[in-house]
Scaffold this active site. Structure first.
Site, PDB file in Angstrom:
ATOM      1  N   ASP A  82       7.647 -11.449  -0.953  1.00 47.89           N
ATOM      2  CA  ASP A  82       6.476 -12.316  -0.834  1.00 47.89           C
ATOM      3  C   ASP A  82       6.615 -13.488  -1.795  1.00 47.89           C
ATOM      4  O   ASP A  82       6.992 -13.307  -2.963  1.00 47.89           O
ATOM      5  CB  ASP A  82       5.192 -11.547  -1.173  1.00 47.89           C
ATOM      6  CG  ASP A  82       4.868 -10.461  -0.155  1.00 47.89           C
ATOM      7  OD1 ASP A  82       5.477 -10.482   0.928  1.00 47.89           O
ATOM      8  OD2 ASP A  82       4.013  -9.606  -0.454  1.00 47.89           O
TER       9      ASP A  82
ATOM     10  N   VAL B  55       1.619  13.741   0.128  1.00 49.21           N
ATOM     11  CA  VAL B  55       0.913  14.960  -0.275  1.00 49.21           C
ATOM     12  C   VAL B  55      -0.577  14.763  -0.008  1.00 49.21           C
ATOM     13  O   VAL B  55      -1.051  13.645   0.163  1.00 49.21           O
ATOM     14  CB  VAL B  55       1.153  15.303  -1.761  1.00 49.21           C
ATOM     15  CG1 VAL B  55       2.582  15.764  -1.983  1.00 49.21           C
ATOM     16  CG2 VAL B  55       0.839  14.115  -2.662  1.00 49.21           C
TER      17      VAL B  55
ATOM     18  N   GLY C 267     -28.213   0.999  -5.890  1.00 47.01           N
ATOM     19  CA  GLY C 267     -28.868   2.219  -5.428  1.00 47.01           C
ATOM     20  C   GLY C 267     -30.097   2.575  -6.237  1.00 47.01           C
ATOM     21  O   GLY C 267     -31.017   3.222  -5.726  1.00 47.01           O
TER      22      GLY C 267
ATOM     23  N   GLU D 162       4.303 -15.103  -3.223  1.00 51.18           N
ATOM     24  CA  GLU D 162       3.322 -15.038  -4.309  1.00 51.18           C
ATOM     25  C   GLU D 162       3.851 -14.322  -5.546  1.00 51.18           C
ATOM     26  O   GLU D 162       3.435 -14.608  -6.670  1.00 51.18           O
ATOM     27  CB  GLU D 162       2.044 -14.326  -3.837  1.00 51.18           C
ATOM     28  CG  GLU D 162       1.299 -15.037  -2.720  1.00 51.18           C
ATOM     29  CD  GLU D 162       1.761 -14.616  -1.343  1.00 51.18           C
ATOM     30  OE1 GLU D 162       1.118 -15.014  -0.362  1.00 51.18           O
ATOM     31  OE2 GLU D 162       2.768 -13.891  -1.252  1.00 51.18           O
TER      32      GLU D 162
ATOM     33  N   GLY E 162       0.376   2.046  -7.724  1.00 51.25           N
ATOM     34  CA  GLY E 162      -0.583   2.348  -8.782  1.00 51.25           C
ATOM     35  C   GLY E 162      -0.617   3.820  -9.125  1.00 51.25           C
ATOM     36  O   GLY E 162      -0.635   4.193 -10.306  1.00 51.25           O
TER      37      GLY E 162
ATOM     38  N   HIS F 279     -22.680   2.231 -14.037  1.00 50.26           N
ATOM     39  CA  HIS F 279     -21.692   2.815 -13.119  1.00 50.26           C
ATOM     40  C   HIS F 279     -21.004   4.016 -13.780  1.00 50.26           C
ATOM     41  O   HIS F 279     -19.927   3.870 -14.368  1.00 50.26           O
ATOM     42  CB  HIS F 279     -20.650   1.769 -12.731  1.00 50.26           C
ATOM     43  CG  HIS F 279     -21.162   0.711 -11.820  1.00 50.26           C
ATOM     44  ND1 HIS F 279     -21.039   0.779 -10.446  1.00 50.26           N
ATOM     45  CD2 HIS F 279     -21.823  -0.447 -12.084  1.00 50.26           C
ATOM     46  CE1 HIS F 279     -21.593  -0.296  -9.906  1.00 50.26           C
ATOM     47  NE2 HIS F 279     -22.076  -1.056 -10.878  1.00 50.26           N
TER      48      HIS F 279
ATOM     49  N   CYS G 243     -26.540   1.553  -9.588  1.00 47.54           N
ATOM     50  CA  CYS G 243     -26.665   0.092  -9.635  1.00 47.54           C
ATOM     51  C   CYS G 243     -27.651  -0.386  -8.561  1.00 47.54           C
ATOM     52  O   CYS G 243     -28.857  -0.197  -8.699  1.00 47.54           O
ATOM     53  CB  CYS G 243     -25.293  -0.555  -9.500  1.00 47.54           C
ATOM     54  SG  CYS G 243     -25.275  -2.300  -9.994  1.00 47.54           S
TER      55      CYS G 243
ATOM     56  N   SER H 165       0.814  -1.227   0.000  1.00 47.42           N
ATOM     57  CA  SER H 165       0.000   0.000   0.000  1.00 47.42           C
ATOM     58  C   SER H 165       0.842   1.270   0.000  1.00 47.42           C
ATOM     59  O   SER H 165       0.481   2.272   0.621  1.00 47.42           O
ATOM     60  CB  SER H 165      -0.969   0.017   1.200  1.00 47.42           C
ATOM     61  OG  SER H 165      -1.806  -1.113   1.184  1.00 47.42           O
TER      62      SER H 165
ATOM     63  N   GLU I   2     -19.360   6.332 -12.456  1.00 51.49           N
ATOM     64  CA  GLU I   2     -18.101   6.704 -11.794  1.00 51.49           C
ATOM     65  C   GLU I   2     -16.881   6.199 -12.547  1.00 51.49           C
ATOM     66  O   GLU I   2     -15.792   6.779 -12.442  1.00 51.49           O
ATOM     67  CB  GLU I   2     -18.081   6.186 -10.346  1.00 51.49           C
ATOM     68  CG  GLU I   2     -17.971   4.678 -10.180  1.00 51.49           C
ATOM     69  CD  GLU I   2     -19.302   3.957 -10.122  1.00 51.49           C
ATOM     70  OE1 GLU I   2     -19.357   2.838  -9.570  1.00 51.49           O
ATOM     71  OE2 GLU I   2     -20.295   4.508 -10.640  1.00 51.49           O
TER      72      GLU I   2
ATOM     73  N   LYS J  93      15.233   7.049   7.912  1.00 57.16           N
ATOM     74  CA  LYS J  93      15.995   5.803   7.943  1.00 57.16           C
ATOM     75  C   LYS J  93      15.997   5.137   6.560  1.00 57.16           C
ATOM     76  O   LYS J  93      14.940   4.890   5.981  1.00 57.16           O
ATOM     77  CB  LYS J  93      15.408   4.844   8.987  1.00 57.16           C
ATOM     78  CG  LYS J  93      15.544   5.342  10.426  1.00 57.16           C
ATOM     79  CD  LYS J  93      17.017   5.468  10.826  1.00 57.16           C
ATOM     80  CE  LYS J  93      17.175   5.907  12.267  1.00 57.16           C
ATOM     81  NZ  LYS J  93      18.607   6.043  12.650  1.00 57.16           N
TER      82      LYS J  93
END
EC number: 6.3.4.2
Length: 545
Positions: free
Chosen positions: A147, A241, A381, A149, A19, A516, A379, A15, A518, A187
């Protein structure tokens, strides 16, 4: 056409924002007139994220061609003006599934199937297939170096430098450089160890992007460069930021794009980031602040509604309104706890699945309808808005969806009849399901808008194309009575006459859609439905001050 590949890995912790970093770098390179695409490799065993809980994985971003993909593809589309496809995202599960199908057909002629070369070759083939029409291909590898994976993906991208030539490959490693407040120091040791892990796999990073709470000073960047075997100019400081839309400029100011273009020997014009300057200006300069409530069931992880939240912000930019988004658990409304809705200037109910929290959503819609608060349903909603209207206005108390009650007497919302695996009225029982994944109505579908409707006015065209992801639809046979009571259908699909948009005329702003919107909103242009929703919410605030 020479193809150059930029592989982006992550280290220390997950995280970190690979992306966003990939999308921002892509935006800068696109601004230099380069033909860009971005690929996301996900190291989980699921074939795609379509059946993963949003609380675990975040939203599922749907592409035009109907692929259910990682939410990072939404960032890619919003940043680089390029539509993604099913080729731009694949998983370990997808690769293994493809290889196993070939093995069952006998394509490997009796060979023993192994991770190397069969899985790694399949990964490389998928990357090359997606890069057919681009000259710069950014590839983000999900997960964290170290990892187990991620190992097949890392081995595949190591091999690609051998296959296509090291001069055509750049490895970027994004790491965490923690700031220890008690010591007042940054560090670098975690970054050094992360690079060592990458080296043990056979990959020497060319560029390090150092994510930190504060700007990484030059003397620390020199230290990182020395111990990680990269030039100082290739150690980029990526400080925290308050807006992701500032990242392109932050990377550009450190000449990351110049370094990449020089490495690949590309003679291209300088990047013009004026559009990002305008977005940042719009984000900072507003005349009003409103509160929009997203009533949902996955609010433990805000990324479950990532594209919706971004679309609300984009609409705020276009209206010079700052949008304060409140995520509200629909179950908190179930005991008619309307106090948490009182300060909202607009209510939005996004997509979702299952019956948990439905009562709270129905009550939220009723509250918005009766108190003339702008309501936007997406959807699920839309489906719940129809149920609420049928129950409380038309008086059909038995109206429901077979998703929530398979035996309901008035199934105003029912399974799409012509979809695969949707024949059973008891679909919600595990034993009656064949496949959940990839069997919904997915991707872009045309919709015809009614003349003189709000939606027709906002889109300013008769035929629109929007993206879908649903298994249930409005039951046209039972809807006529509801429509006669005042809930207008203003958009229907051209193919199967599916109800796509509903509007309530005797309300300041009450609109819901099956698709959708969005997924197609951008920080530069917004989306017409979101823009007008925020505009109406702004008017609501002025009227109730």
């Amino acid at each position: 056409m020479t193809k150059n590949y930029i592989f982006i890995t992550g280290g220390v912790v997950s995280s970190l924002g690979k992306g966003i970093a990939a999308a921002s770098l892509g935006a800068i390179l696109k601004a230099r007139n380069l033909n860009i695409t971005i690929i996301k490799l996900d190291p989980y065993i699921n074939v795609d994220p379509g059946t993963i809980s949003p609380i675990q994985h975040g939203e599922v971003f749907v592409t035009e061609d109907g692929a259910e993909t990682d939410l990072d593809l939404g960032h890619y589309e919003r940043f680089i003006h390029t539509k993604m496809t099913f080729l731009n995202n694949f998983t370990t599960g997808g690769v293994y599934s493809q290889v196993l199908k070939k093995e069952r057909r006998g394509d490997y002629l009796g060979a023993t199937i192994q991770v190397i070369p069969h899985i790694t070759n399949a990964i490389k083939e998928r990357i090359i297939l997606c890069s057919k029409n681009s000259n710069i291909i950014l590839v983000e590898i999900g997960g964290t170096v170290g990892d187990i994976e991620s190992l097949p993906f890392l081995e595949a991208i190591r091999q690609m430098a051998v296959d296509i030539g090291r001069k055509n490959v750049i490895y970027i490693h994004l790491t965490l450089v923690p700031y220890i407040a008690t010591a007042g120091e940054i560090k670098t040791k975690p970054t050094q160890h992360s690079v060592k892990q990458l080296l043990s796999i056979g990959i020497q990073p060319d560029i390090l992007i150092c994510r930190s709470e504060k700007t990484v000073p030059l003397h620390e960047r020199k230290k990182i460069a020395l111990f990680c075997n990269v030039p100082v100019d290739a150690v980029i400081s990526l400080k925290d930021v308050n807006s992701i839309y500032k990242i392109p400029k932050l990377l550009k100011n450190q000449k990351l794009d110049d370094y990449i273009c020089n490495y690949f020997k590309l003679n291209v014009p300088e990047a013009d980031l004026q559009e990002w300057e305008e977005v940042i200006y719009a984000e900072k300069n507003f005349n009003n602040t409103i509160v929009i409530g997203i009533i949902g069931k996955y609010i433990k992880l805000p990324d479950a509604y990532k594209s919706v939240m971004e679309a609300l912000k984009h609409a705020g930019f276009k209206n010079k309104i700052k949008v304060d988004i409140q995520l509200i658990n629909s179950q908190e409304v179930e005991n008619k706890n309307f106090q948490i809705l009182k300060n909202l200037n607009g209510i939005l109910i996004p997509g979702g699945f299952g019956d948990r929290g439905i009562v709270g959503k129905l009550l939220s819609i009723q509250y918005a309808r009766e108190n003339h608060i702008p309501y936007f349903g997406i959807c699920l909603g839309m489906q719940i808005a129809i149920i609420e209207f049928a129950q409380n206005v038309v008086g059909i108390k038995e109206a429901n969806s077979t998703e929530f009650d398979p035996q309901c007497k008035y199934p105003i919302i029912d399974l799409i009849k012509n979809r695969p695996n949707n024949s059973s009225k008891n679909y919600n029982k595990i034993e009656n399901r064949i496949n959940l994944g990839g069997t919904m109505r997915l991707g872009s579908q045309p919709c015809k808008l009614s003349a003189n409707s709000l939606s027709r006015k906002l889109y300013n065209q008769e035929i629109i194309i929007e993206r879908h992801r649903h298994r249930y639809e409005v039951n046209n046979l039972l809807f006529k009575k509801i429509e006669a009571a005042g809930l207008q259908v203003t958009g229907r699909s051209q193919k199967n006459n599916v109800v796509e948009i509903i509007e309530l005329s005797n309300h300041p702003w009450f609109l819901a859609c099956q698709f959708h919107p969005e997924f197609t909103s951008t920080p530069r242009d917004g989306h017409p439905l979101f823009i007008d929703f925020i505009k109406s919410a702004g008017k609501h605030k002025k009227n109730f001050i």
